[in-house]
Motif scaffolding. Structure first.
Motif, PDB file in Angstrom:
ATOM      1  N   LEU A   1      11.377 -48.182  51.727  1.00  0.00           N
ATOM      2  CA  LEU A   1      11.245 -47.074  52.675  1.00  0.00           C
ATOM      3  C   LEU A   1      11.890 -45.766  52.217  1.00  0.00           C
ATOM      4  CD1 LEU A   1      11.556 -48.745  56.189  1.00  0.00           C
ATOM      5  CD2 LEU A   1       9.534 -47.773  55.101  1.00  0.00           C
ATOM      6  N   PRO A   2      13.087 -45.783  51.613  1.00  0.00           N
ATOM      7  CA  PRO A   2      13.663 -44.495  51.186  1.00  0.00           C
ATOM      8  C   PRO A   2      12.755 -43.729  50.223  1.00  0.00           C
ATOM      9  CG  PRO A   2      15.344 -46.200  51.172  1.00  0.00           C
ATOM     10  CD  PRO A   2      14.041 -46.894  51.426  1.00  0.00           C
ATOM     11  N   ASP A   3      12.123 -44.467  49.305  1.00  0.00           N
ATOM     12  CA  ASP A   3      11.220 -43.797  48.364  1.00  0.00           C
ATOM     13  C   ASP A   3       9.978 -43.275  49.079  1.00  0.00           C
ATOM     14  OD1 ASP A   3      10.540 -43.038  45.639  1.00  0.00           O
ATOM     15  OD2 ASP A   3       8.961 -44.552  45.778  1.00  0.00           O
ATOM     16  N   ILE A   4       9.502 -44.057  50.052  1.00  0.00           N
ATOM     17  CA  ILE A   4       8.341 -43.616  50.836  1.00  0.00           C
ATOM     18  C   ILE A   4       8.678 -42.356  51.621  1.00  0.00           C
ATOM     19  CG2 ILE A   4       6.832 -44.236  52.768  1.00  0.00           C
ATOM     20  CD1 ILE A   4       6.998 -47.149  51.802  1.00  0.00           C
ATOM     21  N   VAL A   5       9.864 -42.354  52.229  1.00  0.00           N
ATOM     22  CA  VAL A   5      10.300 -41.177  52.993  1.00  0.00           C
ATOM     23  C   VAL A   5      10.407 -39.961  52.079  1.00  0.00           C
ATOM     24  CG1 VAL A   5      12.220 -40.178  54.289  1.00  0.00           C
ATOM     25  CG2 VAL A   5      11.481 -42.521  54.753  1.00  0.00           C
ATOM     26  N   LYS A   6      10.947 -40.174  50.874  1.00  0.00           N
ATOM     27  CA  LYS A   6      11.089 -39.072  49.918  1.00  0.00           C
ATOM     28  C   LYS A   6       9.730 -38.479  49.560  1.00  0.00           C
ATOM     29  CE  LYS A   6      12.737 -38.036  45.254  1.00  0.00           C
ATOM     30  NZ  LYS A   6      13.320 -38.608  44.006  1.00  0.00           N
ATOM     31  N   LYS A   7       8.764 -39.363  49.290  1.00  0.00           N
ATOM     32  CA  LYS A   7       7.431 -38.881  48.917  1.00  0.00           C
ATOM     33  C   LYS A   7       6.745 -38.169  50.079  1.00  0.00           C
ATOM     34  CE  LYS A   7       6.615 -42.256  45.242  1.00  0.00           C
ATOM     35  NZ  LYS A   7       5.785 -43.396  44.773  1.00  0.00           N
ATOM     36  N   ILE A   8       6.947 -38.698  51.284  1.00  0.00           N
ATOM     37  CA  ILE A   8       6.368 -38.032  52.462  1.00  0.00           C
ATOM     38  C   ILE A   8       6.956 -36.634  52.617  1.00  0.00           C
ATOM     39  CG2 ILE A   8       6.294 -38.056  54.986  1.00  0.00           C
ATOM     40  CD1 ILE A   8       6.004 -41.085  54.865  1.00  0.00           C
ATOM     41  N   ASN A   9       8.277 -36.534  52.457  1.00  0.00           N
ATOM     42  CA  ASN A   9       8.936 -35.226  52.595  1.00  0.00           C
ATOM     43  C   ASN A   9       8.469 -34.244  51.520  1.00  0.00           C
ATOM     44  OD1 ASN A   9      10.451 -35.825  54.878  1.00  0.00           O
ATOM     45  ND2 ASN A   9      12.146 -36.686  53.698  1.00  0.00           N
ATOM     46  N   GLU A  10       8.331 -34.744  50.286  1.00  0.00           N
ATOM     47  CA  GLU A  10       7.880 -33.867  49.201  1.00  0.00           C
ATOM     48  C   GLU A  10       6.475 -33.343  49.475  1.00  0.00           C
ATOM     49  OE1 GLU A  10       8.207 -36.240  45.712  1.00  0.00           O
ATOM     50  OE2 GLU A  10      10.378 -35.921  45.477  1.00  0.00           O
ATOM     51  N   LYS A  11       5.593 -34.247  49.879  1.00  0.00           N
ATOM     52  CA  LYS A  11       4.220 -33.834  50.163  1.00  0.00           C
ATOM     53  C   LYS A  11       4.167 -32.900  51.364  1.00  0.00           C
ATOM     54  CE  LYS A  11      -0.238 -34.000  49.520  1.00  0.00           C
ATOM     55  NZ  LYS A  11      -0.844 -33.339  48.350  1.00  0.00           N
ATOM     56  N   LEU A  12       4.971 -33.198  52.374  1.00  0.00           N
ATOM     57  CA  LEU A  12       5.005 -32.361  53.570  1.00  0.00           C
ATOM     58  C   LEU A  12       5.498 -30.956  53.225  1.00  0.00           C
ATOM     59  CD1 LEU A  12       4.736 -32.059  56.635  1.00  0.00           C
ATOM     60  CD2 LEU A  12       7.052 -32.984  56.861  1.00  0.00           C
ATOM     61  N   ASN A  13       6.578 -30.881  52.452  1.00  0.00           N
ATOM     62  CA  ASN A  13       7.115 -29.569  52.067  1.00  0.00           C
ATOM     63  C   ASN A  13       6.113 -28.781  51.227  1.00  0.00           C
ATOM     64  OD1 ASN A  13       9.521 -30.111  53.379  1.00  0.00           O
ATOM     65  ND2 ASN A  13      10.522 -30.938  51.557  1.00  0.00           N
ATOM     66  N   GLN A  14       5.425 -29.492  50.323  1.00  0.00           N
ATOM     67  CA  GLN A  14       4.438 -28.817  49.478  1.00  0.00           C
ATOM     68  C   GLN A  14       3.287 -28.264  50.308  1.00  0.00           C
ATOM     69  OE1 GLN A  14       4.562 -28.194  46.050  1.00  0.00           O
ATOM     70  NE2 GLN A  14       2.846 -26.891  46.634  1.00  0.00           N
ATOM     71  N   ASN A  15       2.822 -29.061  51.253  1.00  0.00           N
ATOM     72  CA  ASN A  15       1.714 -28.609  52.100  1.00  0.00           C
ATOM     73  C   ASN A  15       2.123 -27.438  52.990  1.00  0.00           C
ATOM     74  OD1 ASN A  15       0.124 -30.545  50.977  1.00  0.00           O
ATOM     75  ND2 ASN A  15      -0.085 -31.813  52.798  1.00  0.00           N
ATOM     76  N   VAL A  16       3.350 -27.504  53.503  1.00  0.00           N
ATOM     77  CA  VAL A  16       3.844 -26.393  54.327  1.00  0.00           C
ATOM     78  C   VAL A  16       3.929 -25.113  53.485  1.00  0.00           C
ATOM     79  CG1 VAL A  16       5.851 -25.507  55.584  1.00  0.00           C
ATOM     80  CG2 VAL A  16       5.070 -27.854  55.971  1.00  0.00           C
TER      81      VAL A  16
END
Length: 449
Positions: free
Chosen positions: A99-114
């Motif tokens: 989960l920590p790695d999944i959360v990290k990837k979600i945050n990275e993708k979210l920040n990039q899209n924003v």
């Protein structure tokens, strides 16, 4: 069998099925753990016949409670509920590691899209908004061109073709090498160009005067021989600048594809106009070299005097029939002179003098053809960026010939589609982030499992 994929046994859970069929020695096997089962043993009773799940669990409980052998096994090692609990714990542990790695990837993708959404062009709603956006785009393009063409900065571009000052310097250096450093001649025999012109320009007068008409005739011929080189240089320069200007303008108008055709047309118009001006300037520079022979450069007289110091020895060799037919002259190397003995001393001396003057003056001519054109190019770059670019872009997009500003209000389907995709992706990623957070909370709560 499990040891093939789990040699240490750390990830292995052993499930003993049909414990009621072979209870003998089972306690010792699951207690001693001779085969190194890392996650332990669980003994269960399988359903028999048409038993329901509840009936099977009741029979299983009765078996491990009343059987004289099986009842001795630790209650934390028997029963389907225990097995389910262990499997759930194992699964939760695996998930918690991922989960920590999944959360990290979600945050990275979210920040990039924003970030991408924030960098998208503003959805323009009025002509004034469109005008501000256009002027900002134009201002950014001009600043980038200043960096590339005037200041010599790279503007963050790794493409060497976009290092404008360096590439222009390369072209200028190549152009200077293409111009002959020595005065060109059409005759292989030494001084024959000069003698032929002197014979055609001779007249009634004192014999020891150099004919200016003859000198200018020769100078004009020699300048004409190299006149195509400056023109070709200018054409190459503006061809390169057209690529640079167009690339920069298209880069900064990328958010407004509806302006691309107008931007491309404006770029071509600017370059064509500037190229015509430059060609006219080059033509005038070349023409100036053909209508007058003038310089205040002291190197001319210095070079001419040094070359003329060889005239006396040169004439002595011509006069003497015993001397060799070749002589080594500074600035010319070994030259043949036998063919000159048939001409009078006066015409040979005039021809020698004229060649030395042309040789000394030619260096000045070439230097001017390089320096003046280089300065013209530098000035043209400044005019292009500071004056012509904005005038042509405004005229093409804002002027009466086009309705580019109104077009900017109409968001292109590709941009609108990208904006919508980013919004949906951001929403989905936020929801996913919340789901993962809930799962992590549940894993942390033992009571949930």
């Amino acid at each position: 069998m499990s040891q093939k994929v789990d040699r240490t046994g750390e990830r292995t859970l052993a499930v003993v099925t049909k414990a009621d069929m072979a209870p003998q020695g089972l306690l010792e096997k699951v207690t001693v753990n001779a085969v190194n089962i890392g996650l332990g043993y669980v003994c269960v009773r399988n359903r028999v016949g048409d038993e329901s799940y509840d009936q099977a669990r009741e029979e299983e409980t009765r078996l491990f409670s009343l059987d004289p052998l099986l009842s001795k096994i630790d209650k934390l090692m028997v029963g389907i509920p225990v097995l389910a609990q262990k499997l759930m714990q194992i699964q939760a542990a695996c998930i918690s590691r991922c989960l920590p790695d999944i959360v990290k990837k979600i945050n990275e993708k979210l920040n990039q899209n924003v970030t991408d959404l924030g960098q998208m062009p503003q959805n323009l709603s009025s002509v004034s908004d469109a005008m501000r956006a256009f002027m900002h785009m134009l201002s950014s393009a001009k600043e980038s061109l200043r960096n590339i063409l005037i200041r010599g900065e790279y503007d963050g571009d790794s493409d060497e073709q976009m290092h404008g000052r360096a590439r222009l310097a390369d072209m200028l250096f190549k152009y200077s090498k293409e111009l002959p450093s020595e005065c060109p001649t059409s005759q292989k025999e030494f001084l024959m160009d000069e003698i032929k012109v002197l014979e055609e320009c001779k007249g009634i007068g004192l014999p020891n005067f150099i004919s200016r008409t003859a000198f200018m005739t020769l100078l004009q011929r020699k300048v004409k021989q190299i006149s195509d080189t400056p023109v070709e240089f200018i054409i190459k320069v503006w061809g390169y600048l057209e690529d640079v200007v167009l690339k920069i303008l298209m880069k900064y108008s990328d958010d407004y594809p509806q302006l691309h055709s107008s931007t491309r047309r404006a770029s071509q118009n600017i370059i064509e106009k500037m190229k015509k001006r430059s060609l006219q300037v080059v033509k005038e520079i070349i023409e100036m070299e053909t209508i007058a022979d003038f310089t205040l450069n002291p190197d001319y007289m210095k070079t001419w005097n040094e070359l003329m110091d060889q005239q006396e020895n040169f004439m002595d060799v011509i006069h003497s029939s015993e001397m060799p037919l070749k002589i080594n002259l500074n600035g010319f190397g070994l030259v043949e002179i036998g063919h000159l003995r048939q001409y009078s001393d006066a015409i040979v001396e005039q021809a020698f003098d004229m060649r030395m003057r042309l040789t000394a003056y030619w260096k000045i001519v070439v230097l001017r053809l390089v320096d003046e054109i280089a300065l013209h190019v530098l000035r043209s770059l400044k005019v292009l960026v500071e004056e012509e670019l904005e005038l042509e872009m405004v005229n093409e997009i804002v002027g009466t010939r086009a309705n580019g500003i109104e077009k900017m209000l109409e968001e292109s389907p590709s941009v609108a589609g990208k904006r919508e995709r980013l919004k949906k992706s951001i929403q989905l990623l936020k929801e996913s982030k919340q789901v993962v957070a809930n799962i992590m909370d549940r894993i942390g709560s033992v009571g949930e499992f």
